[in-house]
Design a protein around this motif. Structure first.
Motif, mmCIF file in Angstrom:
data_model
loop_
_atom_site.group_PDB
_atom_site.id
_atom_site.type_symbol
_atom_site.label_atom_id
_atom_site.label_comp_id
_atom_site.label_asym_id
_atom_site.label_seq_id
_atom_site.Cartn_x
_atom_site.Cartn_y
_atom_site.Cartn_z
ATOM 1 N N SER A 105 0.407 4.003 -12.264
ATOM 2 C CA SER A 105 1.834 4.304 -12.067
ATOM 3 C C SER A 105 2.556 3.257 -11.225
ATOM 4 C CB SER A 105 1.995 5.688 -11.416
ATOM 5 O OG SER A 105 1.491 5.675 -10.096
ATOM 6 N N THR A 106 1.805 2.423 -10.527
ATOM 7 C CA THR A 106 2.448 1.450 -9.630
ATOM 8 C C THR A 106 2.116 -0.008 -9.948
ATOM 9 O OG1 THR A 106 0.615 1.588 -8.028
ATOM 10 C CG2 THR A 106 2.491 3.098 -7.714
ATOM 11 N N GLY A 107 1.148 -0.241 -10.855
ATOM 12 C CA GLY A 107 0.693 -1.601 -11.094
ATOM 13 C C GLY A 107 1.789 -2.553 -11.534
ATOM 14 N N LEU A 143 10.207 -1.834 -4.564
ATOM 15 C CA LEU A 143 9.227 -1.390 -3.575
ATOM 16 C C LEU A 143 9.468 0.063 -3.173
ATOM 17 C CD1 LEU A 143 9.087 -4.592 -1.351
ATOM 18 C CD2 LEU A 143 7.251 -3.696 -2.798
ATOM 19 N N GLY A 144 10.736 0.464 -3.117
ATOM 20 C CA GLY A 144 11.041 1.848 -2.777
ATOM 21 C C GLY A 144 10.465 2.820 -3.800
ATOM 22 N N VAL A 145 10.632 2.496 -5.077
ATOM 23 C CA VAL A 145 10.076 3.343 -6.137
ATOM 24 C C VAL A 145 8.555 3.339 -6.074
ATOM 25 C CG1 VAL A 145 9.856 3.649 -8.634
ATOM 26 C CG2 VAL A 145 12.060 2.998 -7.649
ATOM 27 N N LEU A 146 7.979 2.168 -5.843
ATOM 28 C CA LEU A 146 6.516 2.044 -5.787
ATOM 29 C C LEU A 146 5.932 2.926 -4.679
ATOM 30 C CD1 LEU A 146 4.549 -1.324 -5.907
ATOM 31 C CD2 LEU A 146 3.842 0.572 -4.468
ATOM 32 N N VAL A 147 6.459 2.792 -3.475
ATOM 33 C CA VAL A 147 5.910 3.564 -2.351
ATOM 34 C C VAL A 147 6.180 5.054 -2.534
ATOM 35 C CG1 VAL A 147 5.945 3.883 0.154
ATOM 36 C CG2 VAL A 147 6.107 1.581 -0.800
ATOM 37 N N GLN A 148 7.314 5.387 -3.140
ATOM 38 C CA GLN A 148 7.594 6.792 -3.431
ATOM 39 C C GLN A 148 6.521 7.377 -4.340
ATOM 40 O OE1 GLN A 148 10.229 8.982 -2.401
ATOM 41 N NE2 GLN A 148 8.829 10.414 -3.382
ATOM 42 N N ARG A 149 6.107 6.613 -5.335
ATOM 43 C CA ARG A 149 5.066 7.093 -6.245
ATOM 44 C C ARG A 149 3.722 7.240 -5.542
ATOM 45 N NH1 ARG A 149 6.252 3.992 -12.066
ATOM 46 N NH2 ARG A 149 8.350 4.889 -12.351
ATOM 47 N N LEU A 150 3.489 6.428 -4.535
ATOM 48 C CA LEU A 150 2.226 6.533 -3.801
ATOM 49 C C LEU A 150 2.126 7.845 -3.028
ATOM 50 C CD1 LEU A 150 1.753 2.918 -2.344
ATOM 51 C CD2 LEU A 150 0.618 3.953 -4.327
ATOM 52 N N THR A 151 3.256 8.483 -2.753
ATOM 53 C CA THR A 151 3.227 9.733 -1.996
ATOM 54 C C THR A 151 2.771 10.920 -2.840
ATOM 55 O OG1 THR A 151 5.546 10.280 -2.477
ATOM 56 C CG2 THR A 151 5.116 8.915 -0.531
ATOM 57 N N ARG A 152 2.676 10.727 -4.150
ATOM 58 C CA ARG A 152 2.287 11.841 -5.017
ATOM 59 C C ARG A 152 0.824 12.227 -4.842
ATOM 60 N NH1 ARG A 152 4.862 9.435 -10.643
ATOM 61 N NH2 ARG A 152 7.069 9.470 -10.011
ATOM 62 N N GLU A 153 0.005 11.278 -4.443
ATOM 63 C CA GLU A 153 -1.435 11.525 -4.304
ATOM 64 C C GLU A 153 -1.958 10.679 -3.156
ATOM 65 O OE1 GLU A 153 -5.607 10.649 -6.740
ATOM 66 O OE2 GLU A 153 -3.670 10.425 -7.753
ATOM 67 N N ALA A 154 -2.787 11.270 -2.313
ATOM 68 C CA ALA A 154 -3.343 10.531 -1.184
ATOM 69 C C ALA A 154 -4.387 9.529 -1.648
ATOM 70 C CB ALA A 154 -3.983 11.510 -0.190
ATOM 71 N N ALA A 155 -4.537 8.456 -0.892
ATOM 72 C CA ALA A 155 -5.571 7.463 -1.185
ATOM 73 C C ALA A 155 -6.942 8.110 -1.047
ATOM 74 C CB ALA A 155 -5.447 6.281 -0.233
ATOM 75 N N SER A 156 -7.887 7.677 -1.867
ATOM 76 C CA SER A 156 -9.214 8.291 -1.862
ATOM 77 C C SER A 156 -10.185 7.588 -0.923
ATOM 78 C CB SER A 156 -9.791 8.288 -3.284
ATOM 79 O OG SER A 156 -9.908 6.962 -3.768
ATOM 80 N N THR A 157 -9.891 6.340 -0.544
ATOM 81 C CA THR A 157 -10.782 5.598 0.354
ATOM 82 C C THR A 157 -9.965 4.811 1.362
ATOM 83 O OG1 THR A 157 -10.823 3.576 -0.989
ATOM 84 C CG2 THR A 157 -12.442 5.306 -1.533
ATOM 85 N N VAL A 215 15.420 6.238 8.592
ATOM 86 C CA VAL A 215 15.379 7.707 8.636
ATOM 87 C C VAL A 215 15.159 8.263 7.225
ATOM 88 C CG1 VAL A 215 16.728 9.787 9.093
ATOM 89 C CG2 VAL A 215 16.811 7.866 10.700
ATOM 90 N N VAL A 216 15.843 7.682 6.248
ATOM 91 C CA VAL A 216 15.678 8.120 4.858
ATOM 92 C C VAL A 216 14.241 7.878 4.395
ATOM 93 C CG1 VAL A 216 16.331 7.655 2.467
ATOM 94 C CG2 VAL A 216 18.092 7.787 4.242
ATOM 95 N N PHE A 217 13.712 6.713 4.721
ATOM 96 C CA PHE A 217 12.328 6.417 4.341
ATOM 97 C C PHE A 217 11.369 7.412 4.980
ATOM 98 C CE2 PHE A 217 13.363 1.625 3.765
ATOM 99 C CZ PHE A 217 13.802 1.873 2.472
ATOM 100 N N ALA A 218 11.603 7.748 6.240
ATOM 101 C CA ALA A 218 10.725 8.693 6.922
ATOM 102 C C ALA A 218 10.719 10.039 6.206
ATOM 103 C CB ALA A 218 11.172 8.862 8.372
ATOM 104 N N ARG A 219 11.890 10.474 5.784
ATOM 105 C CA ARG A 219 11.996 11.773 5.125
ATOM 106 C C ARG A 219 11.398 11.764 3.720
ATOM 107 N NH1 ARG A 219 18.257 13.458 6.735
ATOM 108 N NH2 ARG A 219 17.838 13.899 8.955
ATOM 109 N N GLN A 220 11.642 10.688 2.999
ATOM 110 C CA GLN A 220 11.227 10.629 1.602
ATOM 111 C C GLN A 220 9.785 10.160 1.411
ATOM 112 O OE1 GLN A 220 13.142 11.767 -0.944
ATOM 113 N NE2 GLN A 220 14.603 12.364 0.645
ATOM 114 N N LEU A 221 9.250 9.443 2.396
ATOM 115 C CA LEU A 221 7.929 8.830 2.225
ATOM 116 C C LEU A 221 6.896 9.389 3.200
ATOM 117 C CD1 LEU A 221 9.136 5.141 1.799
ATOM 118 C CD2 LEU A 221 8.693 6.834 0.011
ATOM 119 N N CYS A 222 7.110 10.615 3.643
ATOM 120 C CA CYS A 222 6.122 11.318 4.481
ATOM 121 C C CYS A 222 5.903 10.646 5.835
ATOM 122 C CB CYS A 222 4.789 11.449 3.746
ATOM 123 S SG CYS A 222 4.910 12.288 2.166
ATOM 124 N N GLY A 223 6.893 9.965 6.350
ATOM 125 C CA GLY A 223 6.758 9.352 7.673
ATOM 126 C C GLY A 223 5.707 8.260 7.727
#
Length: 287
Positions: A105-107, A143-157, A215-223
């Motif tokens: 989703s981010t590549g 980059l904003g869209v990319l990092v937003q997509r990363l919040t959908r699932e936590a990193a596994s390692t 502040v917006v990034f903190a709210r939208q990207l889980c701090g």
């Protein structure tokens, strides 16, 4: 209620044993090609091939060009970002990683960010300051869209958190501040001069916008700490430049420090709120 989204590795769609598809293969190659292009652009930007950024565009992007230009040492943040991008290009090419949904989703967004970064450096070589604004805004949005997509699932390692979450978090945070500085540089280079006092008021307003973005990034990207830390880094170096260098502006320097503190406080507050709602595992991984 299912909690599988907050448990790394529990989502069956992230099973690394899934076979590589043609799309995966093309994306892996695309990211590597984008990284090579990014390296070439960087060689221009640091002066190995072309002119250093601070000396390009008639000096419009130098550390002393505007009131919101970060002091020179601020740009050392590119070292961990570039190393992270290189590590990511290698990491995402591994078959087990290429099939992960986070990578799928981010590549292409990651590849686009590398191309846009190189394009920005090449554009500034030509002195096209307003074109550079268009490019850096596109980079920030990507980059904003990319990092937003990363919040959908936590990193596994831990490796994934470093090469993916931390790298692109730092990237986004720095580019957000750089975008504000770039737009200001373009305006000043175009002859916009409001006078000594009004220029400082305008600089404080720009820093307020940067703090608002934090502040917006903190709210939208889980701090995410990586985003907040990179933004705070850039803002603090703006303060250093205005309080200890030229052009000197105590008001701008103080405003930059306040903005940095607000960005960090917003990230901390967001993480505390998420912890309070029971989503602690995901919060702690929002790096």
């Amino acid at each position: 209620m299912s909690t599988s989204a907050s448990r790394p590795g529990s989502d069956p769609t992230s099973d690394p044993t899934r076979p590589l598809t043609t799309a995966d293969q093309v994306r892996r190659i695309g990211v590597i090609a984008a990284e090579v292009f990014c390296v070439v652009g960087t060689l221009f930007g640091v002066g190995v091939i072309g002119t250093r950024v601070e000396e390009s565009s008639g000096g419009a992007l130098a550390a002393t060009a505007t009131l919101v230009a970060p002091a020179g040492p601020a740009f050392s943040i590119w070292t961990p970002i570039y190393l992270g991008l290189l590590a990511y290009a290698v990491w995402q090419a591994l078959p087990a990683n290429a099939v992960r949904d986070r990578v799928r989703s981010t590549g292409w967004l990651a590849a686009a960010s590398m191309v846009l970064n190189a394009a920005w450096l090449l554009v500034t070589q030509q002195g096209w300051i307003w074109v550079s604004v268009v490019v850096i805004v596109a980079l920030a949005l990507t980059l904003g869209v990319l990092v937003q997509r990363l919040t959908r699932e936590a990193a596994s390692t831990t490796v994934e958190r470093v090469v993916l979450d931390v790298t692109f978090g730092l990237y986004l945070g720095w580019v957000a501040v750089a975008t504000c500085a770039n737009i200001t540089a373009a305006l000043v280079d175009s002859g916009v001069d409001l006078g000594a006092t009004a220029n400082q008021v305008a600089a404080v307003a720009v820093l307020a916008v940067a703090a608002g973005l934090g502040v917006v990034f903190a709210r939208q990207l889980c701090g995410r700490w990586s985003v907040a830390a990179a933004m705070a880094w850039g803002l603090v170096w703006i303060a250093v430049g205005r309080l200890g260098g030229e052009p000197r502006s105590v008001a701008t320097g103080i405003a930059a420090i306040v903005a940095a503190l607000l960005v960090l406080a917003a990230a901390l507050r967001r993480r505390q709120v998420r912890s309070g709602t029971g989503d602690r595992s995901r919060t702690l991984r929002a790096v």
